[in-house]
Scaffold this motif. Structure first.
Motif, short mmCIF file in Angstrom:
data_model
loop_
_atom_site.label_atom_id
_atom_site.label_comp_id
_atom_site.label_asym_id
_atom_site.label_seq_id
_atom_site.Cartn_x
_atom_site.Cartn_y
_atom_site.Cartn_z
N PRO A 1 -0.59 10.85 9.65
CA PRO A 1 -1.57 11.36 8.67
C PRO A 1 -2.65 12.23 9.30
O PRO A 1 -3.07 13.24 8.70
N ASN B 1 0.80 -1.22 0.00
CA ASN B 1 0.00 0.00 0.00
C ASN B 1 0.83 1.28 0.00
O ASN B 1 0.28 2.37 0.04
N GLU C 1 -2.19 11.69 0.61
CA GLU C 1 -3.66 11.82 0.62
C GLU C 1 -4.10 12.87 1.64
O GLU C 1 -5.00 13.68 1.36
N LYS D 1 -0.36 7.64 2.54
CA LYS D 1 -1.39 8.24 3.39
C LYS D 1 -1.12 9.71 3.67
O LYS D 1 -2.05 10.51 3.80
#
Length: 351
Positions: A247, A51, A286, A283
């Motif tokens: 994050p 990921n 994002e 992450k």
């Protein structure tokens, strides 16, 4: 405009990676072999490798080196050799890009937090590169992933303080040497999944030439966040400290900190037309998109840099910046990274 009033400009920028490629598929296979039978949570954490968005990274050492146990001395020797080579490569290419020789460099700022070098890296590379005996040396340790932006800020301030002088910044990190087969922790698995080696160099000067100019810079340290990111040091070497909250911190705290920084310069977020962020992980990218309400595609270069090189700590944002400058970074832009402290570092560029 008189030279004394010119903002420092980026006269040249370059990046370098070591010779050994680490395909992510081979890294996860190595990690499974290393941790699978000893760390009961490994299979649960295995998707971390898939990921990350990373396809390949680079290392100063081949895979075989990591199959042997390494102590602090061996890791330090590998750091000194690998980091000095990368320093020379990045510095040489940056000076070539700027059209200057090593003999014209007045100050060298060296940023590195993944090993200890005394004498520091620019001293070790001094003779090979041909710096003058009176070159000013500014080695900086401990900034972690924020080092590329803070180093740019420091180098720009030194260039502005001595108009016409030429300042070389080199950020070099050998993150892979912190891979640990004895650390059965989530932080170590995340570090093994994310980090690679690399270096970046920039030449800055305050003169009338062409190039993106550093308008302002700043930092923001959030209180009570010492445990978010950093190194733990033991007789074997460094081991990574990461918090799962990173994050969320980016999502909640980054935008207000940037807004406050810009406000101090009588600017606002709406004044910005471009961004260059340190892509700490998928992450984090994002979270940055969400925090700054960025249109899809704005951070494609950040994702592609992470994909092709992994997280190289301090140099990574400079890899991003190089690509964006080549592609035409627009007008008023923000360069930013997060690092231990927990700290945000900011540079405002006029491209």
């Amino acid at each position: 405009m008189p030279v004394s009033h010119l903002m420092p400009r980026i006269a040249g920028i370059a990046t370098a990676v070591p010779p050994h490629a680490l395909p992510q598929s081979e890294v996860v296979a190595h990690a499974a072999e290393t941790f699978g039978n000893r760390f009961r949570d490994f299979e649960r954490l295995r998707p971390v490798f898939e990921n990350t968005g990373i396809i390949q990274r680079y290392s100063v050492q081949p895979f075989e080196w990591f199959h042997r146990s390494q102590n602090w001395q061996q890791r330090t020797e590998a750091y000194l050799d690998g980091a000095t080579d990368l320093f020379r490569d990045a510095a040489s290419q940056a000076m070539d890009a700027a059209g200057v020789t090593a003999g014209e460099i007045d100050t060298v700022v060296t940023v590195s937090s993944t090993g200890i070098a005394t004498p520091s890296l620019e001293a070790r590379a001094h003779a090979a590169l041909g710096f003058r005996p009176d070159v000013r040396r500014v080695p900086v340790f401990g900034l972690g992933c924020a080092g590329g932006v803070t180093g740019l800020s420091l180098a720009a301030r030194l260039a502005r303080a001595d108009p016409g002088s030429k300042v070389l910044l080199v950020a070099v990190e050998i993150c892979t040497l912190a891979f640990r087969d004895d650390e059965l922790t989530k932080s170590n698995i995340v570090a093994t999944a994310l980090f690679g080696d690399g270096a970046a160099g920039l030449v800055l000067t305050a003169d009338e030439g062409e190039g993106a100019r550093v308008v302002s810079s700043g930092e923001h340290l959030w209180p009570e966040t010492l445990g978010v990111m950093g190194w733990q040091v033991d007789p074997v070497g460094f081991s990574a400290i990461f918090s799962a909250s990173i994050p969320d911190l980016v999502s909640q705290k980054m935008r207000p900190a940037v807004a406050a920084f810009l406000e101090r310069q009588d600017e606002a977020l709406d004044d910005l037309s471009g961004f260059a962020f340190h892509p700490g992980g998928a992450k984090v990218v994002e979270a940055l998109e969400q925090a700054f309400a960025l249109p899809q595609g704005t951070l494609n270069v950040e994702r592609e840099t992470l994909r092709d090189f992994g997280n190289m700590s301090a140099p990574t944002v400079l890899f991003v910046l190089q690509r964006k400058l080549e592609e035409g970074l627009p007008g008023r832009s923000l360069v930013s990274a997060l690092g231990p402290g927990f700290t945000g570092s900011f540079v405002r560029l006029d491209a």
